[in-house]
Motif scaffolding. Structure first.
Motif, PDB file in Angstrom:
ATOM      1  N   ALA A  50      36.165  -1.419 106.623  1.00 40.54           N
ATOM      2  CA  ALA A  50      36.215  -0.511 107.271  1.00 40.54           C
ATOM      3  C   ALA A  50      37.284  -0.408 108.406  1.00 40.54           C
ATOM      4  O   ALA A  50      37.555  -1.505 108.983  1.00 40.54           O
ATOM      5  CB  ALA A  50      34.954   0.127 108.424  1.00 40.54           C
ATOM      6  N   ARG A  51      38.187   0.597 108.793  1.00 45.65           N
ATOM      7  CA  ARG A  51      39.056   0.601 109.706  1.00 45.65           C
ATOM      8  C   ARG A  51      38.179   1.058 111.226  1.00 45.65           C
ATOM      9  O   ARG A  51      38.990   0.475 112.323  1.00 45.65           O
ATOM     10  CB  ARG A  51      40.172   1.632 109.387  1.00 45.65           C
ATOM     11  CG  ARG A  51      40.777   1.255 108.216  1.00 45.65           C
ATOM     12  CD  ARG A  51      41.659  -0.096 108.200  1.00 45.65           C
ATOM     13  NE  ARG A  51      42.588   0.135 109.647  1.00 45.65           N
ATOM     14  CZ  ARG A  51      43.468   0.859 109.975  1.00 45.65           C
ATOM     15  NH1 ARG A  51      43.996   1.745 108.907  1.00 45.65           N
ATOM     16  NH2 ARG A  51      44.261   0.982 111.072  1.00 45.65           N
ATOM     17  N   LEU A  62      38.437  11.325 108.498  1.00 43.33           N
ATOM     18  CA  LEU A  62      38.423  10.086 108.811  1.00 43.33           C
ATOM     19  C   LEU A  62      36.736   9.706 109.134  1.00 43.33           C
ATOM     20  O   LEU A  62      36.292   8.736 108.386  1.00 43.33           O
ATOM     21  CB  LEU A  62      38.978   9.610 110.115  1.00 43.33           C
ATOM     22  CG  LEU A  62      38.768   8.224 110.583  1.00 43.33           C
ATOM     23  CD1 LEU A  62      39.265   7.368 109.604  1.00 43.33           C
ATOM     24  CD2 LEU A  62      39.573   8.135 112.070  1.00 43.33           C
ATOM     25  N   SER A 121      34.623   9.328 105.945  1.00 44.24           N
ATOM     26  CA  SER A 121      35.197   8.688 104.864  1.00 44.24           C
ATOM     27  C   SER A 121      34.711   7.216 105.202  1.00 44.24           C
ATOM     28  O   SER A 121      33.986   6.786 105.982  1.00 44.24           O
ATOM     29  CB  SER A 121      36.386   8.615 104.887  1.00 44.24           C
ATOM     30  OG  SER A 121      36.987   7.697 106.179  1.00 44.24           O
ATOM     31  N   THR A 122      34.888   6.316 104.052  1.00 48.07           N
ATOM     32  CA  THR A 122      34.404   4.959 103.803  1.00 48.07           C
ATOM     33  C   THR A 122      35.309   4.136 104.986  1.00 48.07           C
ATOM     34  O   THR A 122      34.835   2.881 105.127  1.00 48.07           O
ATOM     35  CB  THR A 122      34.770   4.332 102.374  1.00 48.07           C
ATOM     36  OG1 THR A 122      35.976   4.501 101.940  1.00 48.07           O
ATOM     37  CG2 THR A 122      33.677   5.146 101.296  1.00 48.07           C
ATOM     38  N   GLN A 123      36.410   4.634 105.402  1.00 45.02           N
ATOM     39  CA  GLN A 123      37.084   3.688 106.574  1.00 45.02           C
ATOM     40  C   GLN A 123      36.290   3.563 107.931  1.00 45.02           C
ATOM     41  O   GLN A 123      36.813   2.787 108.816  1.00 45.02           O
ATOM     42  CB  GLN A 123      38.193   4.531 106.868  1.00 45.02           C
ATOM     43  CG  GLN A 123      39.575   4.414 105.783  1.00 45.02           C
ATOM     44  CD  GLN A 123      40.651   5.046 106.346  1.00 45.02           C
ATOM     45  OE1 GLN A 123      41.372   4.297 107.082  1.00 45.02           O
ATOM     46  NE2 GLN A 123      41.167   6.309 105.697  1.00 45.02           N
ATOM     47  N   THR A 124      35.225   4.692 107.972  1.00 40.09           N
ATOM     48  CA  THR A 124      34.428   4.620 109.234  1.00 40.09           C
ATOM     49  C   THR A 124      32.942   4.188 108.927  1.00 40.09           C
ATOM     50  O   THR A 124      32.432   4.489 107.841  1.00 40.09           O
ATOM     51  CB  THR A 124      34.341   6.174 109.948  1.00 40.09           C
ATOM     52  OG1 THR A 124      35.521   6.507 110.158  1.00 40.09           O
ATOM     53  CG2 THR A 124      33.388   6.127 110.777  1.00 40.09           C
TER      54      THR A 124
END
Length: 357
Positions: A28-29, A215, A218-221
Motif C-alpha cells: 500500500a502507498r 485512490l 484502490s489497493t494502494q490504500t
C-alpha cells in the motif's frame, strides 16, 4: 515453535495463524490510521511512519485535524503547511511531517488550477474562504483528502507546488501515513463521492476529487483501526470495519494498543484461581508472611486482575472473529516520548511491518 516466516517473506504469523502484515499491506502507498478517541491513534500512526521508513525509506506523516499532535510527539515546533523532516528512521531513512490546513489547501488549489494566487490571498483576507468551507462542510474534507492524494502521487523531481517534472516517475514517498479523524467520522471523511455530488459537477476540482475517490477505493490504500482490549473501543472498531466494507473502502489491520501482560492464567469461570489459604501458603513457602489486611488487599488486586483478563479474553475473541490482521503494542510504563515512539516502531517491525519497496 517459532511463528516467524521464512527469510524474504513480509508477514509474521499471529497466534491464530493469521498474518500480521500480509503482502497486501506491504504494497500500500497510503496508510490511513483511525481509532476511537483516546486509544492512541496518533501515536501509532507516528510509530507506523517510523517503521515503514526504516532501512532507507522515506515516509510522510500527515495530520488533518489541526491539533499539531505530530509536532508534540516528535518534540518539534508546530508544523507549517509544508513537508518538513521530523525524524530519522531506524537503519536509515527519514520521516517527514505535514499539517494540512483546509484554507491553505484551497488557496493552493486556486493557484494550481485557476492561477488565482493573488486573488486567493485577497479572498482569505476577506474571510471568504472560511465562509465557503463553513457553508459547505464537505468541501473541507475534499480539500484535506485532496492534499493527501497529491502527496501520495508526488514523484522525485516534483516541486512543492505539485507540478510534474518530465524526469523520474519514482514516488517521492514510499508511503504516506494519514493520522485520520476518529472512527466516528472517518468513513464520512474518506468517502468524498457523495460530498462532491453537490459541490462540483465539472472542472478541475471535480477531476481532482475523482482522483481522490479512485485512490481511496484502490489497493494502494488501507485503513488501520487502533483499539484497546476494552468493550467500547472494540465495539467501535468492529462497527467501523463494517462501515468501511459497506463503503467499499479497503480495511488494513487492527492495531491493538496498550496491551498489558497477563500475570495470572485466566480460568474458564473468569474468577481468580487462588484463595486466601492457597495464596497464603504459597507466600509463606517463599518466606513471605503478610498481615491479614495485607492479604486482603492482595486478594482484591488478584481478583481485579483476573477480571480484567477475562474481559480482555472476551473482546479479543470478538476481534479474532473479524478475521483481520492484528498488530499488538504494549503499554509503555513511562508513557510515550520520542524514545517510546522508536520502541513502538521496532516492535512493529518485529511483527513484520515493512514497505514492499
Amino acid at each position: 515453535m517459532s511463528n516467524q516466516r521464512p527469510a524474504g517473506s513480509v508477514g509474521v504469523l499471529g497466534d491464530g495463524g493469521v498474518e500480521r502484515w500480509p503482502e497486501s499491506l506491504a504494497g500500500a502507498r497510503l496508510h490511513v490510521v483511525t481509532g476511537k478517541g483516546g486509544t492512541g491513534k496518533t501515536t501509532l500512526a507516528a510509530a507506523l511512519a517510523l517503521a515503514l521508513a526504516a532501512g532507507g525509506g522515506r515516509t510522510l506523516l500527515v495530520e488533518v485535524e489541526g491539533r499539531q499532535g505530530i509536532a508534540q510527539l516528535f518534540d518539534t515546533p508546530p508544523l507549517p503547511y509544508a513537508e518538513e523532516r521530523i525524524a530519522v528512521a531506524p537503519d536509515g531513512g527519514e520521516v517527514r511531517g505535514l499539517a494540512v490546513d483546509a484554507e491553505e489547501a484551497l488557496l493552493e488549489y486556486l493557484e494550481m488550477f485557476y492561477n488565482l494566487g493573488l486573488a486567493g490571498r485577497t479572498l482569505r483576507r476577506m474571510g471568504a474562504i472560511e465562509f465557503a468551507t463553513t457553508l459547505a462542510p464537505g468541501l473541507r474534507d475534499v480539500l484535506l483528502s485532496g492534499k493527501v492524494k497529491e502527496c501520495v502521487g508526488r514523484t522525485v523531481g516534483d516541486d512543492r507546488g505539485g507540478s510534474r517534472s518530465r524526469g523520474s516517475r519514482q514516488p517521492l514517498y514510499d508511503a504516506v501515513i494519514l493520522d485520520a479523524p476518529p472512527t466516528g467520522r472517518v468513513v464520512k471523511f474518506l468517502d468524498v463521492t457523495k460530498a462532491m455530488g453537490t459541490l462540483a459537477r465539472t472542472g478541475p476540482i471535480r477531476t481532482q476529487s475523482e482522483g481522490v475517490v479512485a485512490l481511496l477505493h484502490s489497493t494502494q490504500t488501507v485503513v488501520h483501526v487502533v483499539t484497546q482490549l476494552e468493550d467500547l473501543p472494540v465495539q467501535e472498531t468492529l462497527d467501523t470495519v463494517d462501515e468501511l466494507t459497506a463503503a467499499n473502502l479497503p480495511s488494513g489491520s487492527v492495531m491493538i494498543n496498550r496491551v498489558r501482560p497477563a500475570r495470572l492464567p485466566v480460568p474458564a469461570s473468569g474468577r481468580a484461581a487462588v484463595d486466601d489459604g492457597g495464596l497464603r501458603a504459597g507466600l509463606e513457602a517463599a518466606g513471605l508472611f503478610l498481615k491479614d489486611e495485607e492479604m486482603e488487599g492482595l486478594l482484591s488486586e488478584v481478583g481485579e486482575h483476573t477480571q480484567r483478563l477475562a474481559v480482555e479474553a472476551g473482546v479479543r475473541s470478538r476481534l479474532d472473529d473479524a478475521g483481520m490482521p492484528q498488530l499488538e503494542l504494549p503499554e509503555l510504563a513511562d508513557g510515550v516520548d520520542l524514545g517510546g515512539l522508536y520502541e513502538l516502531a521496532e516492535l512493529l517491525r518485529e511483527q513484520g511491518v515493512r514497505h514492499g519497496r
